[in-house]
Motif scaffolding. Structure first.
Motif, PDB file in Angstrom:
ATOM      1  N   GLU A  70     -14.854  -1.724 104.961  1.00  0.00           N
ATOM      2  CA  GLU A  70     -15.798  -2.822 105.159  1.00  0.00           C
ATOM      3  C   GLU A  70     -16.905  -2.778 104.105  1.00  0.00           C
ATOM      4  N   ASP A  94     -19.821  -7.552 105.654  1.00  0.00           N
ATOM      5  CA  ASP A  94     -19.396  -7.262 107.026  1.00  0.00           C
ATOM      6  C   ASP A  94     -20.516  -6.716 107.902  1.00  0.00           C
ATOM      7  N   LYS A  95     -21.306  -5.806 107.343  1.00  0.00           N
ATOM      8  CA  LYS A  95     -22.284  -5.082 108.160  1.00  0.00           C
ATOM      9  C   LYS A  95     -23.598  -4.943 107.402  1.00  0.00           C
ATOM     10  N   VAL A 147     -25.305 -10.993 106.584  1.00  0.00           N
ATOM     11  CA  VAL A 147     -24.158 -10.445 107.319  1.00  0.00           C
ATOM     12  C   VAL A 147     -23.364 -11.599 107.928  1.00  0.00           C
ATOM     13  N   GLY A 192     -20.736 -10.065 112.639  1.00  0.00           N
ATOM     14  CA  GLY A 192     -21.074  -8.774 112.047  1.00  0.00           C
ATOM     15  C   GLY A 192     -22.095  -8.037 112.881  1.00  0.00           C
ATOM     16  N   GLN A 244     -23.918 -12.343 116.103  1.00  0.00           N
ATOM     17  CA  GLN A 244     -24.105 -10.981 115.593  1.00  0.00           C
ATOM     18  C   GLN A 244     -24.609 -10.044 116.683  1.00  0.00           C
TER      19      GLN A 244
END
Length: 391
Positions: free
Chosen positions: A181, A249-250, A289, A293, A330
């Motif tokens: 990721e 992704d994060k 993000v 995410g 999120q």
């Protein structure tokens, strides 16, 4: 003995302080070999908390066991150990579930709902370890034994097990970062460096790190293969999206409530408190993000900030884009690190030469130099990143 004592805003001194003694059969006394100055200490040093003069600072501590109470059976005099910054009992419900940063037994009258720590405002009656010795409550549970000898080649890395290496790892855990990721980490201080390093160890495919200090960005690029993003050179969200081709992704917040707003005028002092916007990093993370995410928030936020830029922030209330967070579905995780959840495994990564987080250490010096190093750290001297004190 000597200890680093808080005397008020921007003022610490090395004073004579009372030596610790065994107060409970489960206590031990630690002869400190290395103790660290943390960015969290600066919040107290700057008068940005409710800390009262007289606190002995220091929550990142390691050394050699000098004395044990009658109820201690897992430690012996001479053992080399590092302590989580958390003080935990080991047997409350939270501790039994691994949530040692939120122990419900160690701080019944402190200023936080749960959890204790050495040498920190509101975190219980525990003297800090920026001193020659330290009392360890619940010593069998709290002390992590270490291989080797004091001041060997692993001393610097093992000292970082007290806080910043586990906390950086914790940021990636709160974000649920998986191998392959992408991740954006805001803040290239010690914790941000460790979050980027942890992301590398975990196998992240792309790591971005956001800061304004070129030397720190370079350090993350060198040791963590992170792509440096200087927020003074343009909107960091747009910079990341342009490079990556979209949202990541994060995300990890390793800055906290003293974040600087890139839209403010730099002027003559890039760290002018007037530039602060406690919500800016959180909102940038929400933007950068992707939908569904996760965000790991390990930067410190407080419910009371005497030096806040506005009345709302002074009460710990932030203008977060919660509607956008909701629309993107999120998730976010917050809170101080449960160090014991990670420190044994990170110790073994160091001992087996898989990890070496000591690249963040810039200074090793005696306690007498602490006031000068606090001042330089507070002035954001680019040469001062992580300070280790040797009592």
């Amino acid at each position: 003995m000597k200890g680093v004592v808080y005397h008020g805003e921007h003022h610490v001194e090395v004073d004579d302080v009372e030596e610790p003694t065994i107060q409970s059969p489960t206590d031990a006394i630690l002869d400190i070999t290395t103790t660290c100055i943390c960015g969290s200490d600066l919040h107290m040093y700057e008068g940005r908390t409710d800390a009262e003069p007289g606190i002995v600072f220091g929550h990142e501590n390691m050394g050699v066991i000098e004395e044990v109470g009658d109820g201690v059976d897992g430690l012996e005099v001479g053992d080399r150990v590092v302590l989580p910054f958390n003080v935990a009992c080991g047997h409350c419900q939270n501790c039994e579930e691994g949530k040692t940063g939120f122990c419900t037994n160690v701080n019944p009258s402190g200023g936080v709902p749960a959890g204790g720590a050495y040498g920190y405002v509101g975190m219980g009656p525990y003297q800090g370890g920026q001193a020659e010795k330290l009392r360890i409550p619940y010593a069998d549970f709290n002390a992590l034994t270490l291989p080797g000898e004091p001041e060997d080649e692993y001393e610097e890395s093992f000292a970082l097990l007290a806080d910043i290496f586990p906390t950086g790892w914790h940021g990636t855990e709160l974000a649920d970062l998986q191998p392959g990721e992408s991740v954006a980490i805001f803040g290239a201080g010690p914790v941000g460096q460790m979050a980027a390093y942890s992301a590398k160890i975990k196998g992240a495919s792309k790591i971005y790190i956001v800061d304004r200090v070129g030397s720190r960005l370079d350090l993350a690029a060198e040791h963590s293969d992170a792509v440096p993003i200087n927020f003074e050179e343009g909107d960091p969200v747009k910079q990341i999206e342009n490079d990556f081709g979209g949202e990541v992704d994060k995300g990890v917040d390793a800055v906290g409530y003293q974040a600087l707003d890139p839209d403010t005028d730099v002027g003559s002092d890039a760290y002018d408190p007037a530039r602060e916007n406690p919500a800016v990093v959180l909102n940038q993370l929400i933007d950068v993000v992707k939908p569904k995410g996760q965000l790991g928030i390990v930067g410190l936020y407080v419910p009371s900030d005497p030096g806040a830029p506005n009345e709302m922030a002074a009460q710990g209330r932030l203008g977060i884009d919660f509607g956008k967070l909701f629309e993107k579905g999120q998730q976010l995780g917050t809170g101080q690190c449960d160090v014991k959840k990670y420190n044994r495994y990170l110790r073994d990564l160091i001992a087996e030469d898989v990890a070496d987080p000591s690249f963040v250490v810039t200074h090793e010096t005696g306690l007498d130099e602490a006031p000068d190093l606090y001042e330089r750290f507070d002035n954001r001297d680019e040469d001062v990143l992580k300070v280790l004190l040797k009592p």
